[in-house]
Design a protein around this motif. Structure first.
Motif: not given
Length: 354
Positions: A102-107, A159-163, A169-177
């Protein structure tokens, strides 16, 4: 080379009808639907206007203030926001190699809502238009600016939290958080100053009622800037959707290209959300349907998704204004009610094929 599986989809480049004639037919159908949606969207309202009069006004052959000052800006806003959501959804589906992205995936949506709420609650003062239309809010300039900055800030934090962009995969998780935290902060601000920011709730539901010519011009500028650049990145998106190993074998600098795609999509989504609020599922549904018709070649899928998103949002806004007339539904509620079952169908279909 390791094969990549796509739940619910065949390999993206091979899928679709593919021939030039079929592609032309799809694009022609989208343009016809877009024209019909624009004429119907401008003509329907408290004072119905005949399609012939709408066409004459759009061609500059007659003058009608109801069309030029009230309905045309709203219809064009629906067109532009829908195009932004369609393009952004298609780009993120390629970037994350997931047809359900989804386009809103990264918060970005949560960031924009937080920015608007912060602007209204901290800076204070609602514009007269905002105060008069508290149910379907027109946000003051400072609020739309804060919404834009909030969306950009949320993506940068993700982006900062995901490295970095290389860790999908980390981008998606960080976006959810990040999105969850910002939603909680927005709710807290609303509870602290319920009377002043109550109208922000209507904004978060998505609404096109009071996007004026300034908002239309702003959206058009962002689209004209970002869309050609994303088209130029079509080869990169094709390669990414087939797998990062494939992309690296082509010698593509994936880190920088991913950041560029994320940056362009963030600018588009921030501009759209700041003007019209959070309108869900358009960016998921339009690219998914058109990928099945055209295949996964992003040189065709991106412009088709723009047209498809514009058609979907024009028709959704028309329904939102007519289903419970003389009242209106926030268009974001309608797209969620229609898109939610579609999303569940995709999950069910993908699970059956897995």
């Amino acid at each position: 080379m390791q094969k990549t599986s796509y739940p619910g989809l065949a390999p993206p480049i091979a899928r679709g009808y593919g021939s030039i004639g079929c592609r032309l037919l799809v694009f022609l159908g989208l343009l016809v639907l877009l024209a019909l949606g624009l004429v119907l969207g401008v003509g329907q309202g408290a004072v119905p206007i005949a399609p012939g009069e709408v066409v004459r006004a759009l061609l500059g052959l007659s003058e009608n203030p109801i069309i030029t000052e009230l309905r045309l800006p709203r219809a064009l806003a629906a067109l532009l926001v829908g195009a932004v959501l369609g393009i952004s959804g298609a780009a993120f589906q390629g970037l994350f190699r997931n047809p359900l992205a989804d386009p809103y995936l990264m918060g970005s949506a949560a960031g924009a809502a937080f920015g608007v709420t912060l602007a209204v609650s901290v800076m204070g003062g609602l514009s007269s238009a905002f105060a008069q239309h508290a149910v379907f809010a027109h946000l003051p300039a400072s609020a739309t600016l804060f919404g834009f900055l909030g969306a950009v800030g949320a993506v940068l934090l993700t982006l900062l939290l995901s490295g970095g962009a290389s860790r999908t995969g980390d981008l998606i998780l960080a976006g959810v958080v990040v999105g969850s935290v910002l939603v909680s902060l927005t709710s807290y601000l609303m509870l602290q100053d319920a009377d002043r920011v109550r109208a922000v709730f209507a904004y978060t539901l998505g609404n096109l009622a009071f996007v004026g010519w300034n908002g239309v011009g702003s959206l058009a500028l962002y689209l004209l800037f970002a869309f050609p650049l994303l088209l130029l990145l079509g080869r990169t998106l094709n390669a990414l959707y087939l797998g990062e190993e494939t992309a690296r074998s082509l010698g593509l600098p994936l880190g920088w290209l991913k950041l560029l795609i994320i940056g362009l999509v963030t600018l588009l989504i921030a501009a759209a959300v700041a003007q019209a609020g959070i309108i869900g599922f358009v960016g998921l549904v339009a690219p998914h349907i058109l990928r099945r018709l055209l295949g996964g070649d992003y040189h065709y899928l991106l412009p088709a998704s723009a047209l498809g998103g514009a058609v979907l949002l024009l028709l959704a806004d028309l329904l939102a204004r007519t289903l419970v007339a003389p009242a209106e539904l926030p268009v974001g509620i309608l797209t969620t009610l229609l898109g939610g079952p579609f999303f569940l169908y995709l999950l069910w279909r993908g699970r059956r094929r897995a």
